[in-house]
Enzyme design. Structure first.
Site, PDB file in Angstrom:
ATOM      1  N   TYR A 142      -8.247  11.369  -6.049  1.00 17.92           N
ATOM      2  CA  TYR A 142      -8.641  10.793  -7.521  1.00 17.92           C
ATOM      3  C   TYR A 142      -9.919  11.326  -8.023  1.00 17.92           C
ATOM      4  CZ  TYR A 142      -4.887   7.570  -6.631  1.00 17.92           C
ATOM      5  OH  TYR A 142      -3.631   7.060  -6.280  1.00 17.92           O
ATOM      6  N   LYS A 191      -2.437  11.669   7.063  1.00 15.62           N
ATOM      7  CA  LYS A 191      -1.812  12.565   7.077  1.00 15.62           C
ATOM      8  C   LYS A 191      -1.833  13.688   8.059  1.00 15.62           C
ATOM      9  CE  LYS A 191       2.826  13.813   5.952  1.00 15.62           C
ATOM     10  NZ  LYS A 191       3.794  13.236   6.872  1.00 15.62           N
ATOM     11  N   ASP A 223       3.753   8.143   6.303  1.00 17.37           N
ATOM     12  CA  ASP A 223       4.993   7.980   5.798  1.00 17.37           C
ATOM     13  C   ASP A 223       5.525   6.920   6.914  1.00 17.37           C
ATOM     14  OD1 ASP A 223       4.412   9.757   7.767  1.00 17.37           O
ATOM     15  OD2 ASP A 223       5.842  11.224   7.122  1.00 17.37           O
ATOM     16  N   ASP A 247      -3.879   3.206  -2.410  1.00 12.01           N
ATOM     17  CA  ASP A 247      -3.479   2.686  -3.392  1.00 12.01           C
ATOM     18  C   ASP A 247      -1.977   2.351  -3.298  1.00 12.01           C
ATOM     19  OD1 ASP A 247      -2.830   2.076  -6.122  1.00 12.01           O
ATOM     20  OD2 ASP A 247      -3.498   4.396  -6.883  1.00 12.01           O
ATOM     21  N   ASP A 251       0.063  -1.559  -2.710  1.00 12.48           N
ATOM     22  CA  ASP A 251       1.161  -1.954  -3.614  1.00 12.48           C
ATOM     23  C   ASP A 251       2.394  -2.455  -2.707  1.00 12.48           C
ATOM     24  OD1 ASP A 251      -0.373  -2.003  -5.821  1.00 12.48           O
ATOM     25  OD2 ASP A 251       0.437  -0.012  -6.849  1.00 12.48           O
TER      26      ASP A 251
END
Length: 358
Positions: A142, A191, A223, A247, A251
């Protein structure tokens, strides 16, 4: 005691949920004898309309001079066509950077009363969900270099993920300190089978872990974590992860608790000034309709009381008042499962009454 709180209502339903939190804070004032000096300032689309920029310098100055900051939400279709550096969301990113907030804490709790609302299978929901997600907030993709360039197949866009050892160390230390107050378990999510930044992340977390021998650390690929959150969420206690992964996963964790309208968050840095907000967005489709769930913002105010203002007893009173309203059967539209529901203002009123009568 006296405290200065900067209010950032923002856009969409932001002003409505901030009004609810203010009503609750006024109830805390009356019940416990405090004085909260609350000052609204513009941010996001509201600030663009008034000042031409998503984060006016005056707003950032006010935030850095306050004891804590309470935010509603930013953004909406009205400003979608603006360039990236002028969009409402840029105001929020700049605020986090300007306040030097690098740690985002997002609790995901499934209340017993809301088990029917959760998309989880009943047997999984009954095991309970009580997860704290610790998300790095000011690094990663970001904030990395981005832009457009000519590539082998023509014009292409790029975004760059960058993490320093220092950035990972400081967020990891916050996670380990928090884990010591919980179940002393951390799931660090990355990851590392693909990304170099994740390999640095994993190595750094392992190094920090040596200073906290009581805390058990498990590494998990993002994942797999996303899958495990819906297969068996009760296995998690504290999840530590990067900006983008946090992020997304927060959610997902919110969704399994029944509604993102229930969950607060805090953003912290090296000092005591924190930024507190609901995790939901500006929801422009229901703005002004008195439909939004105010509980996430009210619980964000409770986090503010406990963390930045050190008013633990008062924060507990707010938490209890919310639980009591739910136990009474009050539900806003998002958690009513298609049944009878109450307005935002009615839910707020009930929580205020519960605080005053506690």
């Amino acid at each position: 005691m006296n405290f200065n709180v900067t209010l950032l209502p923002g856009d969409g339903v932001g002003p409505e949920v901030i009004d609810s939190a203010v009503a609750v804070l006024h109830a805390v004032e009356r019940r416990f004898g405090h004085d909260f000096h609350m000052h609204p300032m513009p941010i996001g689309g509201n600030a663009i309309d008034v000042t031409g920029v998503p984060l006016p310098p005056e707003t950032l100055t006010a935030c850095n001079k306050s004891d804590a900051v309470l935010l509603g939400a930013v953004g909406g279709p009205k400003w979608n066509d603006l360039k990236a550096h002028m969009r409402p969301e840029k105001g929020l990113l700049s605020l986090r950077a300007g306040m030097k907030l690098f740690a985002n804490l997002r609790p995901a709790v499934l209340y017993d009363e809301l088990i029917p609302t959760s998309p989880l299978r009943p047997d999984l929901a009954k095991k309970g969900v009580d997860i704290m997600i610790v998300r790095e907030l000011t690094g990663g993709i970001y904030f990395g270099d981005r832009g457009y360039r000519d590539g082998a197949l023509g014009q292409e866009a790029y975004d760059t993920e960058v993490y320093s050892i220092n950035e990972v160390e400081r967020i990891a230390k916050i996670a380990f300190e928090l884990a010591m107050t919980r179940k002393k378990r951390i799931t660090s999510v990355d990851k590392s089978n693909v990304l170099e930044t994740s390999r640095l992340w994993r190595a750094t977390v392992d190094r920090v872990a040596k200073g906290y021998p009581e805390v058990k650390v498990e590494h998990m690929l993002v994942d797999n974590c996303a899958m495990q959150l819906v297969k068996n969420p009760s296995q998690f206690d504290l999840i530590l992860t990067s900006n983008m992964f946090g992020d997304i996963l927060s959610d997902e964790a919110a969704a399994i608790t029944g509604s993102i309208g229930m969950l607060p968050s805090s953003s912290l840095g090296a000092g005591n000034i924190g930024l507190y907000e609901p995790i939901h967005g500006s929801a422009p489709d229901i703005a002004g309709k008195d439909e939004v769930n105010p509980i996430a913002t009210i619980l964000a105010a409770a986090m503010m009381l406990s963390t930045s203002l050190k008013l633990v007893k008062e924060a507990t009173a707010v938490d209890y008042a919310v639980k009591k309203a739910l136990a009474k059967g009050l539900r806003t539209k998002d958690i009513a499962n298609g049944k009878k529901h109450v307005t935002c203002s009615r839910m707020t009123e009930e929580i205020v009454i519960n605080i005053l009568n506690s």
